[in-house]
Every structure is written in C-alpha cells, then in structure tokens.
Design an enzyme around this catalytic site. Sequence first.
Site, short mmCIF file in Angstrom:
data_model
loop_
_atom_site.label_atom_id
_atom_site.label_comp_id
_atom_site.label_asym_id
_atom_site.label_seq_id
_atom_site.Cartn_x
_atom_site.Cartn_y
_atom_site.Cartn_z
N CYS A 178 0.82 -1.21 0.00
CA CYS A 178 0.00 0.00 0.00
C CYS A 178 0.86 1.27 0.00
O CYS A 178 0.44 2.30 -0.50
CB CYS A 178 -0.99 0.00 1.15
SG CYS A 178 -0.25 -0.26 2.75
N HIS A 198 -1.17 0.81 7.82
CA HIS A 198 -1.71 0.73 6.47
C HIS A 198 -1.78 2.15 5.91
O HIS A 198 -2.06 3.09 6.63
CB HIS A 198 -3.10 0.10 6.56
CG HIS A 198 -3.81 0.02 5.25
ND1 HIS A 198 -3.27 -0.61 4.15
CD2 HIS A 198 -5.03 0.49 4.85
CE1 HIS A 198 -4.13 -0.52 3.13
NE2 HIS A 198 -5.19 0.15 3.54
#
Length: 528
Positions: free
Chosen positions: A206, A483
């Site tokens: 990510c 994340h």
Amino acid sequence: MSSKKIFPGDSTNGSSGPPDYVTFKPCAHIQQVLASQARDTVLRNYSLGLKVSLLSSNKEVSYKNLENGTIVDHKKILKLRSKLLKCKSCSNNCGLLFMCLQCSNIGCFKRNHAFNHAKSAGHVFGIESNNGHLYCFRCGDYVSDPKLEEVRIAHINNSNNNVQGLQVYPIETDKKKKALILSDSRAPSLRASRGLRGFVNMGSTCFMSVILQTLIHNPFIRDYYLSGKHLGCDKEPLSCIPCCIDDIFAAFYTMDENKGFGPTALLTAAWKVKRSLAGYTEQDAHEFWQFLLDEMHKADILLLENKTEQNNQKKIENDCPCITHRTFSGELQSSITCSKCRKVTTTIDPMLDLSLEILQQNRKVAGKSLPPIRQMNLLDCLKRFTTPEKLDVLYNCSTCGHKTMVYKQLKIKKLPPVLGIQLKRFEHLSTSAKIETHVTFPLMLNMYDYILHDHDHLDKIETDLTYELFALVCHIGSVNTGHYVCLVKNRDGNWFKFDDSKVTLVSIDEVTSTKAYLLYYIIHDLSS
Ligand SMILES: [Zn+2]
Ligand SMILES: [Zn+2]
Ligand SMILES: [Zn+2]
Ligand SMILES: [Zn+2]
Ligand SMILES: [Zn+2]
Ligand SMILES: [Zn+2]
C-alpha cells in the site's frame, strides 16, 4: 500552460477557488460574529457579496436580459463584473478577490491585500469573488455556517433572482467535455475509468499504491505520460520504472476496466533497482516517493539527451529539465547569523519537498511532562520551520574571528509548481515511534510568509503564492504494522479515497479531518 489545464473539467475553471458543491465547517470566529450585534449587517453584506460573485466568470452560465429576453453576451458580463470587482489597493481584477464581510473593502489574494486588510482592520472574513465562499483569514481556510450556507444556496437556486437586472440559468453544453476527450493524445475510450482505479495490495504494497495515486492525479505528471513523453524509451520494459508507470497510466486512463490494478511489473522493476523494497515489510511511502522521482529523473534525462545530442551538460545541472524537477524542485536558503558581528552567511540548497517537524503528543522537558498537544496547524509547522533557531554548537566566525553562538534560519527561495510536504510522524531513534498529533491543514495555502523576500527583486512577490491541495497520504495504525490510504482530488474537483483496490467518493469534511502524513499542493493560478 493555461490555468484551465490544472483540473480540466473543473466546473469553476482553474483560476477560481473550490467548486460549488463544497460545504465548509463553521469556525469559532464566524460563530462569534453571527452571535453578536453585527449579525444583521453581516448577513446583508454576505447577500450583497453573493450577488456580485454570482456574476461569475464561468462561461457555462449564461444570462438573460429580463427586459427583452435576449441572451447577454458573456463579454458584457465580464466587463460588468470587472467594473464591480477590483482590489481597492492595487486595482487588480483577476485571480482571487475577497470582499470584506464587515465593510466595503475588496482585496486581492495574490498580493496579500485581502490579508493585509484583515490584519489592519480586524475584519477577518472575505467573500470569495468567484463563488461566494467565505474565507476566514484567522483560520487560513474556507469556513461556513448553516445560516450563511442557507443564504448562499438560496441565491444559487432561486431562478427568479434578479442579479443586476439579469436572470441566471445554465445552458447545457458538452463542448468542454468533447474538447477534453480530444486533448488526450491517446484518445481514451469513453467508458474509461479516467484515473479512478485502485491497486491490488500484493502484500504490504500500500505504500507504493498511495504514492502512485498521488502521481497519477498530479496534473503535470499525468500530462507528461498521457502525451506520450516516455514512449521514446528503448529500455527493456521490466528494467525501466517509468516504462511501468507509463503502462499504469495507459491502464488507468484508456481502458474500460475499473477493477483493481496489480502493479506486478513495477514491483519487479523496483525490486531489481532497489533490493530493500523486496519482502513483505511495510515500507515508508515518502522514501518510495523519493525513489520513484529519482528514477523518473534519470530516465527522462537519458531521453532528453538522446533527443538533443549537442545539448550542453551544464544547462541540465543548473536547472534540470526533467519531469521530476520541472514539477517538484524548489530552492531553500539557509542563513547563518553570527551573534557577535551579525555577519550573515547564506547557502542555497535544492529541495524536492518540505519535511516539517510536528510537536509530540507527550513531550518531556527536563523530565517534566508538558501538557499534551492534540492538535496543531500546518501553518504553525511552516512557521517553526522558517523561524530563526539558535544552534547548539559554537561556530568559528570567519569575519570577526570569535568562536560564538549562531542563529540559523531557513526560507524558501524558489517555490515549485507542486509543493510536497512531509509531516515527520515517524521517529527512528533507539526504537521506532509514530507521532499521532492531529495537524490541521488548509485547502488553500498561501506561502507568502515562508518565502525569501528579496528586496532587490520585488517583482518576485508579484507571482502567485497560493497553493491548492490535491492529494494527501495518511498512515493508519502503528509504525510497523500500519496501512496507507490516500485522498485525491480528481479532474472534476471531487475527492476520492483510495484504499488499495477500493475507491470511494468522500466529503470535504473527511478530507480535512484526516491525519495527513504527506500533503501535495499545486500552484493555484498557473497563468500568472
Ligand atoms: Zn491587491
Ligand atoms: Zn473590512
Ligand atoms: Zn475562523
Ligand atoms: Zn522507459
Ligand atoms: Zn531532473
Ligand atoms: Zn562574527
């Protein structure tokens, strides 16, 4: 490049503020004024300001003369508008102008006259000339209030509203859309996702996806790839990172597909160049951004050299013509002042973005805990960054010969077209830590206070210093297991959240309440 190219399709065109669908949050200042005796005056002035602002420069709105029903020529509207709207200090009538909410002053944003009025008169609210939004100079951001919003919406919706003897109604036209489609050299399919596509997470990738999204939606980078500037590259596809980015642009802008894209080729190419990117550990998005930019610089220089063999090397070194540097490079001046003789020594360093310190939530000074800082503003970070600071070490001054204390100050000497800002949330000392302080940021950022004001070249101040936020990256969770997601403004002025392969439309509130790690601002008015 004309100002219209910033966000083609933006209904309010490139030189105006945020689009009309936006609703902003109230701030304490506007609430205070509306609760005071000034309420009636303020509401009346707001209404007046709206009338003037609605004589918009937007060509897609036409005006009908109520007397004889004829359509009034757009040029006439513009003439009327520029007669009414002029900066009281410099007579400037283009770009952003602000009408004071408390008196009849009109000030420009460009030369800071609106801000100066707010400072000197204490009138901190300005009605933006292009769309009637209210700007609070104390907050450095657009604000609203339910009552004011009600007035504004009524003005926009009321079709019988008589604006200077003219009635407003929009005329449908898809000319602009057609021109947009034709302007892309690759003639994308009409059903193409036009950049609104996510990336499949291929195992902690990510950090890569978010950076790619900020580049895909960066108008300069997008124009570069969509106009086929990297097509002349003859490297093996899997060994050239910009070639992989080129393929991603093709997939995002010219195909009908809108399922998540798997960036396998880029990942493989990146691993080849930078071994440390391999493996499944979370990487720093900012480091990856620097890495991609460097790869783009190297590849572009090669292409440019091939094209113009005799191009002298010197030119490239001083002012790199590559896409990376044309988009992101600026200059930072650091000056060291001797506390004894006041002699100033300056050095100029190139910058690709700004890295700003944020104050920690739990600070300790000499063993004592200070009250936690839950929130600070980006403007505070910029101010701290450019404030003179006493250095811990003593210097040998070559002018007065003393070993003495010195002050160091940083100022921005040259601003880039796209200003990247990193908020230093990660600390890698003995252990890694993340600073969770919420840093609020404006959607429109005026850099006037942070640049070097060169008195020999006062004309430099004439250039526009207003930046508009178009992308931000945020990190959720702890240092090593977190994340990344990003928020990006697309060509139509809507904000989208990219969470791996998921793409969702988000509100301005969601954008402004994000704990940002990286922020990307684009110069607001490219035509100046
Ligand atoms: Zn002015
Ligand atoms: Zn005023
Ligand atoms: Zn305010
Ligand atoms: Zn290539
Ligand atoms: Zn370069
Ligand atoms: Zn000295």
